[in-house]
Motif scaffolding. Structure first.
Motif, short mmCIF file in Angstrom:
data_model
loop_
_atom_site.label_atom_id
_atom_site.label_comp_id
_atom_site.label_asym_id
_atom_site.label_seq_id
_atom_site.Cartn_x
_atom_site.Cartn_y
_atom_site.Cartn_z
N THR A 311 0.84 -1.20 0.00
CA THR A 311 0.00 0.00 0.00
C THR A 311 0.87 1.25 0.00
N LEU A 312 0.51 2.19 -0.88
CA LEU A 312 1.25 3.44 -0.97
C LEU A 312 0.59 4.47 -0.04
N TYR A 313 1.38 5.02 0.86
CA TYR A 313 0.86 6.00 1.81
C TYR A 313 1.01 7.40 1.21
N GLN A 314 -0.11 7.92 0.71
CA GLN A 314 -0.14 9.24 0.09
C GLN A 314 -0.46 10.31 1.13
N LYS A 315 -0.30 11.57 0.73
CA LYS A 315 -0.63 12.70 1.61
C LYS A 315 -2.05 12.56 2.14
N HIS A 316 -2.22 12.81 3.43
CA HIS A 316 -3.51 12.76 4.11
C HIS A 316 -4.14 11.34 4.11
N SER A 317 -3.29 10.30 4.11
CA SER A 317 -3.83 8.94 4.21
C SER A 317 -3.74 8.40 5.64
N GLY A 318 -3.20 9.19 6.55
CA GLY A 318 -3.14 8.81 7.96
C GLY A 318 -3.25 10.04 8.83
N PHE A 319 -3.79 9.87 10.04
CA PHE A 319 -3.83 10.98 10.99
C PHE A 319 -3.22 10.52 12.31
N CYS A 320 -2.67 11.48 13.05
CA CYS A 320 -2.09 11.20 14.36
C CYS A 320 -2.78 12.05 15.42
N VAL A 321 -3.04 11.46 16.55
CA VAL A 321 -3.55 12.18 17.72
C VAL A 321 -2.58 11.86 18.86
N GLU A 322 -1.71 12.82 19.18
CA GLU A 322 -0.54 12.59 20.02
C GLU A 322 -0.63 13.37 21.33
N PRO A 323 -1.13 12.74 22.40
CA PRO A 323 -1.16 13.43 23.68
C PRO A 323 0.25 13.61 24.22
N SER A 324 0.54 14.79 24.76
CA SER A 324 1.86 15.02 25.34
C SER A 324 1.86 16.29 26.17
N GLN A 325 3.00 16.57 26.78
CA GLN A 325 3.26 17.89 27.32
C GLN A 325 3.42 18.84 26.13
N PHE A 326 3.43 20.14 26.40
CA PHE A 326 3.51 21.10 25.30
C PHE A 326 4.91 21.09 24.67
N PRO A 327 4.99 21.15 23.33
CA PRO A 327 6.30 21.27 22.68
C PRO A 327 7.01 22.54 23.16
N ASN A 328 8.33 22.45 23.25
CA ASN A 328 9.19 23.59 23.62
C ASN A 328 8.89 24.12 25.03
N ALA A 329 8.20 23.32 25.84
CA ALA A 329 7.83 23.78 27.19
C ALA A 329 9.05 24.15 28.02
N VAL A 330 10.17 23.51 27.77
CA VAL A 330 11.38 23.79 28.56
C VAL A 330 11.83 25.25 28.39
N ASN A 331 11.43 25.89 27.29
CA ASN A 331 11.83 27.28 27.03
C ASN A 331 10.71 28.29 27.29
N ILE A 332 9.56 27.82 27.76
CA ILE A 332 8.42 28.72 27.98
C ILE A 332 7.90 28.53 29.40
N PRO A 333 8.29 29.40 30.32
CA PRO A 333 7.96 29.23 31.73
C PRO A 333 6.46 29.13 32.03
N SER A 334 5.62 29.73 31.17
CA SER A 334 4.18 29.70 31.43
C SER A 334 3.56 28.34 31.12
N PHE A 335 4.28 27.48 30.40
CA PHE A 335 3.77 26.13 30.08
C PHE A 335 4.03 25.19 31.27
N PRO A 336 3.22 24.13 31.40
CA PRO A 336 3.51 23.12 32.43
C PRO A 336 4.94 22.61 32.28
N SER A 337 5.62 22.43 33.39
CA SER A 337 7.05 22.11 33.36
C SER A 337 7.30 20.67 32.90
N THR A 338 8.34 20.51 32.09
CA THR A 338 8.80 19.19 31.67
C THR A 338 10.15 18.84 32.31
N VAL A 339 10.53 19.63 33.33
CA VAL A 339 11.81 19.42 34.02
C VAL A 339 11.63 18.37 35.11
#
Length: 357
Positions: A311-339
């Motif tokens: 099967t060839l995986y073309q653009k928009h043939s899959g979706f991701c739902v990725e729960p996590s802490q906020f990206p770049n949180a280590v550099n943004i003090p107002s975000f929940p801490s990832t330290v």
């Protein structure tokens, strides 16, 4: 007759970095099947029924370890030590500046050049329905400080839910950690079909604004009146073509949504429905945010996008739902801490619950 690829264990059995690689199968008593390789802790197959009880494969993946290694690096992976982007790969802990390896210039993405996507986990099948995977991030690995042992458990239950649980601890130094699962879903059972007809509901009224380098700036923007409002059920394709800076930056949806809930509490994040098959996916998590991605960089390229059964995986043939802490949180003090301070634990869960409408 089965319309899904028959994954053969022997096609995944090899040695990488001196460690054995294999394919593990989890089953419940209702016929749900999940197949995972310990290379990158990647989910390669999930079989669940449609509204007529017909099993279908609802994730993209590959049918051999060669396919996995030549394929989309994130597909199906458990992502660490730090998922998402870190601005220029730079951060400061306890007054000490650190430079993580840059692999998505100018930023660090999903743990660097050889994050957990490219590592062999130690694996132990606990029983027919659960699997334990462990990996130790070493001090200095990919430029991150501190030793960080990680334990994962993948488990299926008889309600057709897959739970991914993790525990990690800062063993010796102050460090940062942010984990997620990066499975590419297609609830139709046809991994090459468009997911733009899938209808999504996201329990969020704000998203994280991105700068020109695709890294969160710290601003949280209301979804109301934007193409990013999924508070009511909306097809991925309904507004994906609208003029919008965030959509242009990501070539589609690739945005982090703020989930309003108490910290650390397991709660629903999103529900996705494939109307034709009736299959549904509800994602719940302990994490404060949810990255929604619509397979914008699947391109039908050989060999990278040639999946199971050719099967060839073309653009928009899959979706991701990725729960996590906020990206770049280590550099943004107002975000929940990832330290994590020495001795501090990071625990979390993601639950993918499958059903039919």
């Amino acid at each position: 007759m089965a319309t899904y690829a028959d994954l053969k264990r022997e096609n995944f059995q090899t040695t990488i970095d001196g460690k054995p690689v294999d394919l593990f199968t989890l089953r419940n008593r209702k016929g749900m099947v999940v197949r995972i390789t310990n290379y990158g802790s990647k989910i390669e197959q999930i079989l669940v029924p449609d509204r007529n009880g017909v099993l279908g494969d609802v994730v993209q993946g590959y049918d051999s370890i060669d396919g996995v290694m030549n394929g989309q690096a994130s597909m199906g992976s458990f992502i660490g030590r730090y998922c998402g982007r870190i601005d220029q790969g730079r951060f400061t802990l306890d007054g000490v500046a650190h430079q993580a390896s840059v692999n998505s210039p100018p930023n660090t993405l999903h743990g660097g050049q050889r994050g957990s996507r490219f590592r062999v986990f130690d694996a132990r099948q606990i029983d027919e329905s659960s699997l334990e995977l462990t990996y130790v991030f070493q001090d200095g690995e990919e430029g991150f400080p501190g030793t960080l042992p990680l334990r994962l458990v993948y488990a299926v239950d008889d309600d057709n839910a897959l739970t991914i649980s993790w525990t990690a601890v800062a063993a010796d130094k102050t460090t940062i950690a942010n984990f997620t699962d990066h499975t590419f879903f297609n609830l139709s059972g046809d991994g090459g079909a468009s997911i733009l007809d899938h209808v999504a509901t996201v329990r969020s009224d704000r998203y994280l604004a991105l700068g020109d380098n695709a890294v969160p700036t710290g601003e949280m923007v209301p979804v109301a009146g934007t193409p990013h409002d999924f508070r009511s059920p909306t097809a991925f394709g309904a507004r994906i073509g609208l003029p919008d800076r965030m959509l242009a930056l990501g070539h589609g949806y690739d945005l982090h949504f703020v989930i309003d809930k108490p910290a650390g509490v397991l709660a629903p994040h999103a529900l996705v429905l494939h109307p034709a098959s009736g299959r549904t996916l509800e994602v719940s998590s302990t994490e404060p945010g949810l990255q929604v991605y619509t397979g914008n960089f699947l391109e039908g390229k050989t060999p990278r996008d040639v999946g199971k059964g050719g099967t060839l995986y073309q653009k928009h043939s899959g979706f991701c739902v990725e729960p996590s802490q906020f990206p770049n949180a280590v550099n943004i003090p107002s975000f929940p801490s990832t330290v994590l301070k020495p001795g501090q634990w990071y625990t979390g869960r993601i639950v993918y619950g499958f059903g039919v409408a």
